[in-house]
Motif scaffolding. Sequence first.
Motif, PDB file in Angstrom:
ATOM      1  N   GLU A 202       2.413  -9.881 -19.870  1.00 26.00           N
ATOM      2  CA  GLU A 202       2.989 -11.125 -20.380  1.00 26.00           C
ATOM      3  C   GLU A 202       4.398 -10.893 -20.923  1.00 26.00           C
ATOM      4  O   GLU A 202       5.297 -11.716 -20.703  1.00 26.00           O
ATOM      5  N   ARG A 203       4.604  -9.810 -21.623  1.00 23.90           N
ATOM      6  CA  ARG A 203       5.949  -9.519 -22.126  1.00 23.90           C
ATOM      7  C   ARG A 203       6.895  -9.176 -20.984  1.00 23.90           C
ATOM      8  O   ARG A 203       8.078  -9.497 -21.028  1.00 23.90           O
ATOM      9  N   LEU A 204       6.376  -8.499 -19.981  1.00 24.50           N
ATOM     10  CA  LEU A 204       7.203  -8.245 -18.795  1.00 24.50           C
ATOM     11  C   LEU A 204       7.695  -9.550 -18.189  1.00 24.50           C
ATOM     12  O   LEU A 204       8.857  -9.683 -17.809  1.00 24.50           O
ATOM     13  N   VAL A 205       6.803 -10.515 -18.102  1.00 22.35           N
ATOM     14  CA  VAL A 205       7.186 -11.813 -17.548  1.00 22.35           C
ATOM     15  C   VAL A 205       8.279 -12.451 -18.391  1.00 22.35           C
ATOM     16  O   VAL A 205       9.280 -12.968 -17.875  1.00 22.35           O
ATOM     17  N   ASP A 206       8.129 -12.410 -19.718  1.00 19.80           N
ATOM     18  CA  ASP A 206       9.146 -12.989 -20.599  1.00 19.80           C
ATOM     19  C   ASP A 206      10.513 -12.370 -20.352  1.00 19.80           C
ATOM     20  O   ASP A 206      11.529 -13.063 -20.221  1.00 19.80           O
ATOM     21  N   ILE A 207      10.536 -11.040 -20.277  1.00 20.72           N
ATOM     22  CA  ILE A 207      11.809 -10.333 -20.119  1.00 20.72           C
ATOM     23  C   ILE A 207      12.404 -10.584 -18.747  1.00 20.72           C
ATOM     24  O   ILE A 207      13.609 -10.839 -18.596  1.00 20.72           O
ATOM     25  N   LEU A 208      11.561 -10.541 -17.721  1.00 14.21           N
ATOM     26  CA  LEU A 208      12.079 -10.756 -16.369  1.00 14.21           C
ATOM     27  C   LEU A 208      12.571 -12.182 -16.166  1.00 14.21           C
ATOM     28  O   LEU A 208      13.519 -12.416 -15.407  1.00 14.21           O
ATOM     29  N   GLU A 209      11.949 -13.139 -16.840  1.00 17.67           N
ATOM     30  CA  GLU A 209      12.460 -14.507 -16.764  1.00 17.67           C
ATOM     31  C   GLU A 209      13.844 -14.600 -17.377  1.00 17.67           C
ATOM     32  O   GLU A 209      14.740 -15.282 -16.838  1.00 17.67           O
ATOM     33  N   ASN A 210      14.060 -13.922 -18.503  1.00 19.36           N
ATOM     34  CA  ASN A 210      15.397 -13.894 -19.104  1.00 19.36           C
ATOM     35  C   ASN A 210      16.410 -13.254 -18.166  1.00 19.36           C
ATOM     36  O   ASN A 210      17.530 -13.736 -17.999  1.00 19.36           O
TER      37      ASN A 210
ATOM     38  N   PRO B 115      -1.737 -19.832 -14.883  1.00 14.47           N
ATOM     39  CA  PRO B 115      -1.137 -19.794 -16.226  1.00 14.47           C
ATOM     40  C   PRO B 115      -0.877 -18.347 -16.636  1.00 14.47           C
ATOM     41  O   PRO B 115      -1.595 -17.427 -16.231  1.00 14.47           O
ATOM     42  N   LYS B 116       0.139 -18.146 -17.440  1.00 16.14           N
ATOM     43  CA  LYS B 116       0.547 -16.790 -17.796  1.00 16.14           C
ATOM     44  C   LYS B 116      -0.568 -16.020 -18.509  1.00 16.14           C
ATOM     45  O   LYS B 116      -0.683 -14.792 -18.344  1.00 16.14           O
ATOM     46  N   ASP B 117      -1.398 -16.720 -19.269  1.00 16.14           N
ATOM     47  CA  ASP B 117      -2.438 -16.013 -20.013  1.00 16.14           C
ATOM     48  C   ASP B 117      -3.580 -15.522 -19.119  1.00 16.14           C
ATOM     49  O   ASP B 117      -4.507 -14.869 -19.590  1.00 16.14           O
ATOM     50  N   ARG B 118      -3.524 -15.828 -17.811  1.00 17.99           N
ATOM     51  CA  ARG B 118      -4.527 -15.288 -16.880  1.00 17.99           C
ATOM     52  C   ARG B 118      -4.030 -14.038 -16.161  1.00 17.99           C
ATOM     53  O   ARG B 118      -4.782 -13.417 -15.400  1.00 17.99           O
ATOM     54  N   LEU B 119      -2.794 -13.654 -16.387  1.00 18.20           N
ATOM     55  CA  LEU B 119      -2.212 -12.536 -15.640  1.00 18.20           C
ATOM     56  C   LEU B 119      -2.841 -11.202 -16.004  1.00 18.20           C
ATOM     57  O   LEU B 119      -2.913 -10.294 -15.170  1.00 18.20           O
TER      58      LEU B 119
ATOM     59  N   LEU C 151       3.716  -4.463 -13.239  1.00 23.14           N
ATOM     60  CA  LEU C 151       5.082  -4.742 -12.801  1.00 23.14           C
ATOM     61  C   LEU C 151       5.069  -5.542 -11.501  1.00 23.14           C
ATOM     62  O   LEU C 151       5.862  -6.489 -11.335  1.00 23.14           O
ATOM     63  N   THR C 152       4.197  -5.190 -10.583  1.00 21.76           N
ATOM     64  CA  THR C 152       4.091  -5.921  -9.320  1.00 21.76           C
ATOM     65  C   THR C 152       3.725  -7.377  -9.570  1.00 21.76           C
ATOM     66  O   THR C 152       4.324  -8.306  -8.994  1.00 21.76           O
ATOM     67  N   VAL C 153       2.751  -7.587 -10.429  1.00 20.29           N
ATOM     68  CA  VAL C 153       2.326  -8.950 -10.751  1.00 20.29           C
ATOM     69  C   VAL C 153       3.475  -9.733 -11.372  1.00 20.29           C
ATOM     70  O   VAL C 153       3.768 -10.880 -10.990  1.00 20.29           O
ATOM     71  N   ALA C 154       4.151  -9.119 -12.346  1.00 18.70           N
ATOM     72  CA  ALA C 154       5.230  -9.817 -13.046  1.00 18.70           C
ATOM     73  C   ALA C 154       6.387 -10.147 -12.117  1.00 18.70           C
ATOM     74  O   ALA C 154       6.973 -11.236 -12.191  1.00 18.70           O
ATOM     75  N   LEU C 155       6.733  -9.236 -11.230  1.00 17.52           N
ATOM     76  CA  LEU C 155       7.852  -9.479 -10.321  1.00 17.52           C
ATOM     77  C   LEU C 155       7.562 -10.646  -9.377  1.00 17.52           C
ATOM     78  O   LEU C 155       8.410 -11.529  -9.171  1.00 17.52           O
ATOM     79  N   HIS C 156       6.379 -10.655  -8.804  1.00 13.50           N
ATOM     80  CA  HIS C 156       6.046 -11.757  -7.896  1.00 13.50           C
ATOM     81  C   HIS C 156       5.833 -13.071  -8.661  1.00 13.50           C
ATOM     82  O   HIS C 156       6.020 -14.152  -8.087  1.00 13.50           O
ATOM     83  N   TYR C 157       5.441 -12.985  -9.927  1.00 11.35           N
ATOM     84  CA  TYR C 157       5.239 -14.182 -10.747  1.00 11.35           C
ATOM     85  C   TYR C 157       6.569 -14.819 -11.139  1.00 11.35           C
ATOM     86  O   TYR C 157       6.698 -16.056 -11.164  1.00 11.35           O
ATOM     87  N   VAL C 158       7.555 -13.985 -11.419  1.00  8.68           N
ATOM     88  CA  VAL C 158       8.839 -14.470 -11.927  1.00  8.68           C
ATOM     89  C   VAL C 158       9.807 -14.808 -10.798  1.00  8.68           C
ATOM     90  O   VAL C 158      10.479 -15.847 -10.834  1.00  8.68           O
ATOM     91  N   PHE C 159       9.879 -13.953  -9.812  1.00  9.70           N
ATOM     92  CA  PHE C 159      10.862 -14.147  -8.747  1.00  9.70           C
ATOM     93  C   PHE C 159      10.237 -14.908  -7.584  1.00  9.70           C
ATOM     94  O   PHE C 159       9.021 -14.832  -7.332  1.00  9.70           O
TER      95      PHE C 159
END
Length: 641
Positions: free
Chosen positions: A260-268, A23-27, A58-66
């Motif tokens: 978490e905000r990185l994930v939001d933006i990268l998903e967009n 879940p995103k809140d564990r990132l 950033l590494t976490v968010a990139l692998h989480y989103v893509f």
Amino acid sequence: MTDRPSTPLLDTVQTPDQLRALPKDRLRQFADELRAETISAVSVTGGHLGAGLGVVELTVALHYVFDTPRDRLVWDVGHQCYPHKIITGRRDRIRTLRMGGGLSGFTKRSESEYDPFGAAHSSTSISAALGFAVANKLAGAPGKAVAVIGDGAMSAGMAYEAMNNAEQAGNRLVVILNDNDMSIAPPVGGLSHYLARLVSSNKYLSVRHLAQRFARRLPQPLHNAARKAEEYARGMVTGGTLFEELGFYYVGPVDGHDVERLVDILENVRDADEGPMLVHVVTKKGKGYGPAEAAADKYHGVQKFDVVSGVQAKAPAGPPSYTSVFAKALVAEAQRDDRVVAITAAMPAGTGLDKFQAKFPDRTFDVGIAEQHAVTFAAGLAAQGYRPFAAIYSTFLQRAYDQVVHDVAIQNLPVRFAMDRAGLVGADGQTHAGSFDLAYLCTLPNFVVMAAADEAELVHMVHTMALHDSGPIAVRYPRGNGTGVPLPETPQKLEIGKGRIVREGKKVAILSLGTRLEEALKAAEALEGKGLSTTVADLRFAKPLDEALIRRLLTSHEVAVTVEEGAVGGFGAHVLTLASDAGLTDAGLKLRTMRLPDRFQDQDKPEKQYSEAGLDAEAIVDTVLKALRHNSASVVEGARA
């Protein structure tokens, strides 16, 4: 060193697909544990630390989103990729970083499917990612390409060349500008986060697209005015006008440590229908580790260190490094002559020019990661009567070969090239080895090319370069410490193209170029123990060759061997050409050349690398005995005696 940190959440993730199940809140917890594991691993291995810590979130968010590895993630330079390696199936080997047989300190295609493109030099990521994106577009295959490029790498023209063509990729290309020095624009708190999320959202993109369609229906002057007004209004807020002009849709600046905000933006960004996107992410080098945050320069690349105190292990006391000897010698030349100036391409500390800069700030020029510009800039200075020293790693000078040829050699301008890291370089491996400079410079008319056998010779060669105004001149020297010889109080100007005899013998001649001289002398001792009288010569110059000395050695000894720390096509090849042109080979001359093997060598300790390359004393003895048709099985005994 300390015990490994507790990482209960990280322990459940071996690959990015497992990360995406969280879940995103564990990132936030995951990123904290990933940072702790990175610090712990590098404390054991040494290596690049600050840059990797800065991109943990950033590494976490990139692998989480893509959807990696289907979506291609390309890291520029690759020195910040340790967290990436940990979460892409390599955690069990992360404490072998930069060791023989271990993980590379950079991204490497043969190491993992999550490393789609190898890197270690700068500013290649956007071009490579564009290639992946366009290939998928042509094939109708799914998958995006994401390039992560640091703001320092944006000083190289190649990045802009790639961006200038990025529209061909459409929405399949995403560029992450990792701004770890606030060099483009600072974040502006909550408003910047809100704007970043807003301008990356589908609602905003749809409204913008509708406005663009409406503007196209207006008369041309009004259409142009509307388009410019929209671009510059957003540009004033976000700083993205330059990137918009290059065909990118700009998003940012974004706080690179709010996962978490990185994930939001990268998903967009991932889901946008626009063309290529550029996301400006602001990070702090060394983030999350106090000593690295306080001294980013000292923790860019580190030795093994104690995690609690941050104190790095000190190398054993020994001779000064070749880099520091060069720097001290160049400072002395600048004190004698105010026409001496120094140029570096983003490596002031690595080349020793930080010491020169401390003494002569107005005569030191760091041009950024722009070797091509550095060389032509030096040529312009030389044409105006100055004495420029371009201090550039051997492997990085390759990036400016066209400028070396056209702007320096053809015009016969006296640019001085100080090529650090010549030969094999240990832990940095194949991408940083200075293997080719002898081959690529010795072919050029007008060039003088020297190789220092020890630190005293380097001092003489720096002085020789300073006084050489009749054309381009280069000196190569290795990474690491010197041999411990005394440094001269007064440097000598060497006669161009003249070598020296270090040891006189009658049967075997060893013609050494560069710092293999010490191994050549060890080999001579071993050969003498076998009753083979051996001459050892330090040729000093790969170009012009000391033809008189070489002819004498080749005609007065039964076997001759050349030894160099360079690839085929260098010193030995030119000696062979000389022997052939002089007809010496017709007389049954036993001439052998020893050089680096025709392959790229992985990282290891330098002494192991040279042994593997066949360039140590044992290999020299073996080469001589084989040439003399002796039993090569006796070599090991003789060389080790």
